[in-house]
Write a protein that holds these residues in place. Structure first.
Motif, PDB file in Angstrom:
ATOM      1  N   LEU A 244     -21.559 -78.772 -81.315  1.00 13.43           N
ATOM      2  CA  LEU A 244     -20.502 -78.731 -80.308  1.00 13.43           C
ATOM      3  C   LEU A 244     -19.645 -79.989 -80.346  1.00 13.43           C
ATOM      4  O   LEU A 244     -18.421 -79.934 -80.164  1.00 13.43           O
ATOM      5  CB  LEU A 244     -21.104 -78.548 -78.922  1.00 13.43           C
ATOM      6  N   ALA A 245     -20.273 -81.126 -80.572  1.00 16.11           N
ATOM      7  CA  ALA A 245     -19.512 -82.368 -80.654  1.00 16.11           C
ATOM      8  C   ALA A 245     -18.496 -82.313 -81.793  1.00 16.11           C
ATOM      9  O   ALA A 245     -17.372 -82.813 -81.663  1.00 16.11           O
ATOM     10  CB  ALA A 245     -20.459 -83.551 -80.831  1.00 16.11           C
ATOM     11  N   LEU A 246     -18.874 -81.708 -82.896  1.00 12.06           N
ATOM     12  CA  LEU A 246     -17.957 -81.563 -84.023  1.00 12.06           C
ATOM     13  C   LEU A 246     -16.765 -80.673 -83.680  1.00 12.06           C
ATOM     14  O   LEU A 246     -15.699 -80.782 -84.300  1.00 12.06           O
ATOM     15  CB  LEU A 246     -18.693 -80.997 -85.236  1.00 12.06           C
ATOM     16  N   GLU A 247     -16.954 -79.794 -82.699  1.00 12.79           N
ATOM     17  CA  GLU A 247     -15.876 -78.912 -82.252  1.00 12.79           C
ATOM     18  C   GLU A 247     -15.055 -79.540 -81.121  1.00 12.79           C
ATOM     19  O   GLU A 247     -14.173 -78.886 -80.563  1.00 12.79           O
ATOM     20  CB  GLU A 247     -16.443 -77.568 -81.792  1.00 12.79           C
TER      21      GLU A 247
ATOM     22  N   ALA B 152     -38.223 -73.435 -86.587  1.00 12.09           N
ATOM     23  CA  ALA B 152     -37.286 -74.556 -86.615  1.00 12.09           C
ATOM     24  C   ALA B 152     -36.034 -74.208 -87.418  1.00 12.09           C
ATOM     25  O   ALA B 152     -34.918 -74.613 -87.054  1.00 12.09           O
ATOM     26  CB  ALA B 152     -37.958 -75.787 -87.209  1.00 12.09           C
ATOM     27  N   CYS B 153     -36.208 -73.450 -88.485  1.00 12.37           N
ATOM     28  CA  CYS B 153     -35.055 -73.052 -89.303  1.00 12.37           C
ATOM     29  C   CYS B 153     -34.052 -72.249 -88.485  1.00 12.37           C
ATOM     30  O   CYS B 153     -32.843 -72.517 -88.494  1.00 12.37           O
ATOM     31  CB  CYS B 153     -35.519 -72.228 -90.497  1.00 12.37           C
ATOM     32  N   GLU B 154     -34.543 -71.258 -87.759  1.00 16.10           N
ATOM     33  CA  GLU B 154     -33.650 -70.415 -86.969  1.00 16.10           C
ATOM     34  C   GLU B 154     -33.033 -71.187 -85.812  1.00 16.10           C
ATOM     35  O   GLU B 154     -31.899 -70.901 -85.405  1.00 16.10           O
ATOM     36  CB  GLU B 154     -34.396 -69.180 -86.466  1.00 16.10           C
ATOM     37  N   ALA B 155     -33.756 -72.173 -85.269  1.00 11.60           N
ATOM     38  CA  ALA B 155     -33.199 -73.009 -84.206  1.00 11.60           C
ATOM     39  C   ALA B 155     -31.996 -73.795 -84.713  1.00 11.60           C
ATOM     40  O   ALA B 155     -30.978 -73.936 -84.025  1.00 11.60           O
ATOM     41  CB  ALA B 155     -34.274 -73.951 -83.674  1.00 11.60           C
ATOM     42  N   LEU B 156     -32.088 -74.329 -85.930  1.00  9.85           N
ATOM     43  CA  LEU B 156     -30.972 -75.061 -86.521  1.00  9.85           C
ATOM     44  C   LEU B 156     -29.767 -74.150 -86.740  1.00  9.85           C
ATOM     45  O   LEU B 156     -28.622 -74.524 -86.437  1.00  9.85           O
ATOM     46  CB  LEU B 156     -31.412 -75.675 -87.848  1.00  9.85           C
ATOM     47  N   VAL B 157     -30.033 -72.960 -87.250  1.00  5.97           N
ATOM     48  CA  VAL B 157     -28.934 -72.021 -87.494  1.00  5.97           C
ATOM     49  C   VAL B 157     -28.305 -71.589 -86.177  1.00  5.97           C
ATOM     50  O   VAL B 157     -27.082 -71.435 -86.077  1.00  5.97           O
ATOM     51  CB  VAL B 157     -29.432 -70.805 -88.301  1.00  5.97           C
ATOM     52  N   ASP B 158     -29.120 -71.394 -85.138  1.00  2.03           N
ATOM     53  CA  ASP B 158     -28.589 -71.068 -83.807  1.00  2.03           C
ATOM     54  C   ASP B 158     -27.566 -72.101 -83.363  1.00  2.03           C
ATOM     55  O   ASP B 158     -26.480 -71.766 -82.879  1.00  2.03           O
ATOM     56  CB  ASP B 158     -29.719 -71.053 -82.772  1.00  2.03           C
ATOM     57  N   GLY B 159     -27.947 -73.382 -83.461  1.00  2.00           N
ATOM     58  CA  GLY B 159     -27.070 -74.448 -82.981  1.00  2.00           C
ATOM     59  C   GLY B 159     -25.724 -74.436 -83.664  1.00  2.00           C
ATOM     60  O   GLY B 159     -24.674 -74.544 -83.013  1.00  2.00           O
ATOM     61  N   VAL B 160     -25.732 -74.282 -84.987  1.00  2.00           N
ATOM     62  CA  VAL B 160     -24.481 -74.255 -85.733  1.00  2.00           C
ATOM     63  C   VAL B 160     -23.666 -73.012 -85.379  1.00  2.00           C
ATOM     64  O   VAL B 160     -22.441 -73.085 -85.181  1.00  2.00           O
ATOM     65  CB  VAL B 160     -24.759 -74.314 -87.243  1.00  2.00           C
ATOM     66  N   ALA B 161     -24.330 -71.871 -85.265  1.00  2.00           N
ATOM     67  CA  ALA B 161     -23.627 -70.629 -84.939  1.00  2.00           C
ATOM     68  C   ALA B 161     -22.971 -70.704 -83.563  1.00  2.00           C
ATOM     69  O   ALA B 161     -21.830 -70.259 -83.376  1.00  2.00           O
ATOM     70  CB  ALA B 161     -24.595 -69.450 -85.000  1.00  2.00           C
ATOM     71  N   LEU B 162     -23.677 -71.271 -82.587  1.00  2.00           N
ATOM     72  CA  LEU B 162     -23.105 -71.382 -81.246  1.00  2.00           C
ATOM     73  C   LEU B 162     -21.919 -72.335 -81.236  1.00  2.00           C
ATOM     74  O   LEU B 162     -20.878 -72.059 -80.629  1.00  2.00           O
ATOM     75  CB  LEU B 162     -24.173 -71.842 -80.257  1.00  2.00           C
ATOM     76  N   GLY B 163     -22.062 -73.481 -81.894  1.00  2.00           N
ATOM     77  CA  GLY B 163     -20.959 -74.423 -81.941  1.00  2.00           C
ATOM     78  C   GLY B 163     -19.721 -73.828 -82.581  1.00  2.00           C
ATOM     79  O   GLY B 163     -18.600 -73.961 -82.063  1.00  2.00           O
ATOM     80  N   ARG B 164     -19.898 -73.152 -83.694  1.00  2.00           N
ATOM     81  CA  ARG B 164     -18.759 -72.553 -84.381  1.00  2.00           C
ATOM     82  C   ARG B 164     -18.113 -71.450 -83.550  1.00  2.00           C
ATOM     83  O   ARG B 164     -16.885 -71.337 -83.491  1.00  2.00           O
ATOM     84  CB  ARG B 164     -19.211 -72.000 -85.726  1.00  2.00           C
ATOM     85  N   SER B 165     -18.942 -70.621 -82.908  1.00  2.00           N
ATOM     86  CA  SER B 165     -18.400 -69.513 -82.143  1.00  2.00           C
ATOM     87  C   SER B 165     -17.596 -70.005 -80.944  1.00  2.00           C
ATOM     88  O   SER B 165     -16.497 -69.508 -80.668  1.00  2.00           O
ATOM     89  CB  SER B 165     -19.535 -68.585 -81.677  1.00  2.00           C
ATOM     90  N   LEU B 166     -18.112 -70.994 -80.231  1.00  2.00           N
ATOM     91  CA  LEU B 166     -17.372 -71.532 -79.094  1.00  2.00           C
ATOM     92  C   LEU B 166     -16.113 -72.262 -79.561  1.00  2.00           C
ATOM     93  O   LEU B 166     -15.052 -72.160 -78.929  1.00  2.00           O
ATOM     94  CB  LEU B 166     -18.258 -72.476 -78.292  1.00  2.00           C
ATOM     95  N   GLY B 167     -16.215 -72.980 -80.661  1.00  2.00           N
ATOM     96  CA  GLY B 167     -15.054 -73.712 -81.161  1.00  2.00           C
ATOM     97  C   GLY B 167     -13.931 -72.805 -81.617  1.00  2.00           C
ATOM     98  O   GLY B 167     -12.754 -73.159 -81.512  1.00  2.00           O
ATOM     99  N   ALA B 168     -14.273 -71.617 -82.113  1.00  2.00           N
ATOM    100  CA  ALA B 168     -13.261 -70.713 -82.663  1.00  2.00           C
ATOM    101  C   ALA B 168     -12.747 -69.698 -81.652  1.00  2.00           C
ATOM    102  O   ALA B 168     -11.835 -68.925 -81.974  1.00  2.00           O
ATOM    103  CB  ALA B 168     -13.839 -69.975 -83.871  1.00  2.00           C
ATOM    104  N   SER B 169     -13.301 -69.681 -80.438  1.00  2.00           N
ATOM    105  CA  SER B 169     -12.952 -68.652 -79.458  1.00  2.00           C
ATOM    106  C   SER B 169     -11.973 -69.169 -78.413  1.00  2.00           C
ATOM    107  O   SER B 169     -11.903 -70.374 -78.146  1.00  2.00           O
ATOM    108  CB  SER B 169     -14.214 -68.137 -78.764  1.00  2.00           C
ATOM    109  N   ALA B 170     -11.256 -68.231 -77.819  1.00  2.00           N
ATOM    110  CA  ALA B 170     -10.265 -68.585 -76.799  1.00  2.00           C
ATOM    111  C   ALA B 170     -10.893 -68.779 -75.432  1.00  2.00           C
ATOM    112  O   ALA B 170     -10.265 -69.354 -74.543  1.00  2.00           O
ATOM    113  CB  ALA B 170      -9.190 -67.506 -76.735  1.00  2.00           C
TER     114      ALA B 170
END
Length: 349
Positions: free
Chosen positions: A21-24, A271-289
């Motif tokens: 999220l910080a990256l977004e 742990a793998c899926e937790a990492l992917v979750d974090g990136v997916a959520l950040g990207r989705s919020l960053g790209a959405s209106a």
């Protein structure tokens, strides 16, 4: 879009989400009830998707520099307690091993975490556009939003795990009726071990003698490892699973990691899926209106896949420790192993 997020929990999921999220461009506040990051913990295996997620949040180089690649080992495979090999496998460079405390330390670098901050629930959080529940298997956030019917449920098994100094002569898993023991490298001079038994509830300590009584006669390496285990170095817990949620978000609240899809450890993917979750959520919020669109996009991207993995992991555990029909299962696995070995020999010619 940009906004303000409060993350409840500073584990793998919470810290990965904070970085994403910080990256977004989001303003992120992480609250953790513990007084500090844990100083102990076992080794985690990071598969390619998790390593890609770490690269995306800027933690890839540090993790690669601190982790250890799994190297090929002739004595890796799946066996019976008597030592019969069912499937022989080779290690490879796709899996990176790293100690959990070290991974958390890397992820926390540059993240603003308030320790000792107990959060009663998402309704107690003011001023946030999004409240992210990263508070683990027994998530208060999940219970507050979805209710007690989505409390974590027992899988009827308990586990022990730890790390010992020194390399083991053999790696792999041993399957038996109602029991399992696994050994994996934790670096050039360390070994990760884990054991599981079908049981209605956790065992009371001390644990070491019980482990030696159950697994010490197995001819696949447990006795060698258990000689180096200390009582203080044993982690023990009941295996739990989060029921299938109708959604990973509700209103401004969203769940990541074990809070959303805690699963049995038999795939080594938590742990793998937790990492992917974090990136997916950040990207989705960053790209959405809007927040609503961002959370809906995250749910579409992650819920079906992770809930499928929950079911597969449960099935693997039941297959590994099945009380009946294991002889037939072993015969099928041994035949499959022979076919795999023959195919590998043809490829090498």
């Amino acid at each position: 879009m940009r906004g303000r997020a409060t993350i409840i929990g500073a584990g793998v999921a919470g810290l990965a989400t904070a970085r994403a999220l910080a990256l977004e461009g989001w303003d992120v506040d992480v609250r953790e009830s513990a007084p500090a990051l844990p100083g102990t913990g076992t080794v985690l295996g990071l598969w390619p998707a998790a390593l890609e997620a770490l690269e995306a949040i800027g933690a890839g180089p540090a993790v690669r520099g601190s982790g250890v690649r799994v190297e090929a080992a002739a004595t890796t495979g799946l066996r019976t307690p008597a030592g019969k090999t069912l499937i022989a496998t080779n290690g490879g460079g796709k899996l990176l091993l790293i100690r959990r405390p070290l991974l958390l330390e890397i992820l926390a670098d540059g993240v603003d975490v308030t320790f000792g901050a107990e959060v009663a629930g998402p309704r107690a959080v003011d001023g946030a556009d999004v409240v992210i529940g990263a508070d683990g298997t027994n998530s208060r956030t999940r219970l507050a939003v979805f209710g007690g019917q989505y409390a974590a449920r027992s899988l009827g098994a308990v586990a022990w795990r730890g790390t010992v100094e020194g390399a083991a002569r053999s790696h792999g898993e041993t399957w038996a009726p109602g029991a399992l023991f696994g050994i994996s490298p934790a670096g050039p001079d360390a070994t990760n071990w884990y054991a599981c038994l079908s049981a209605g509830q956790p065992f009371d300590p001390p644990h070491l003698q019980h482990l030696r009584d159950v697994f010490g006669s197995w001819r696949t390496g447990p006795a060698e490892v258990l000689k180096r285990v200390t009582e203080a170095g044993i982690l023990h817990h009941e295996l739990l699973e989060v029921p299938r949620l109708p959604s990973y978000s509700c209103g401004r609240v969203v769940l990541v990691g074990d809070a959303a899809h805690s699963m049995a450890p038999f795939l080594g993917r938590g742990a793998c899926e937790a990492l992917v979750d974090g990136v997916a959520l950040g990207r989705s919020l960053g790209a959405s209106a809007s927040v609503a669109d961002g959370l809906a996009g995250y749910d579409r991207a992650r819920r079906a896949r992770t809930q499928r993995l929950v079911g597969i992991s449960r099935l693997v555990g039941r297959t590994a420790m099945m009380p009946r029909g294991f002889r037939e299962r072993n015969a099928v696995l041994q035949a499959a192993g022979a076919v795999m070995g023959a195919a590998g020999s043809l490829k090498r010619r």
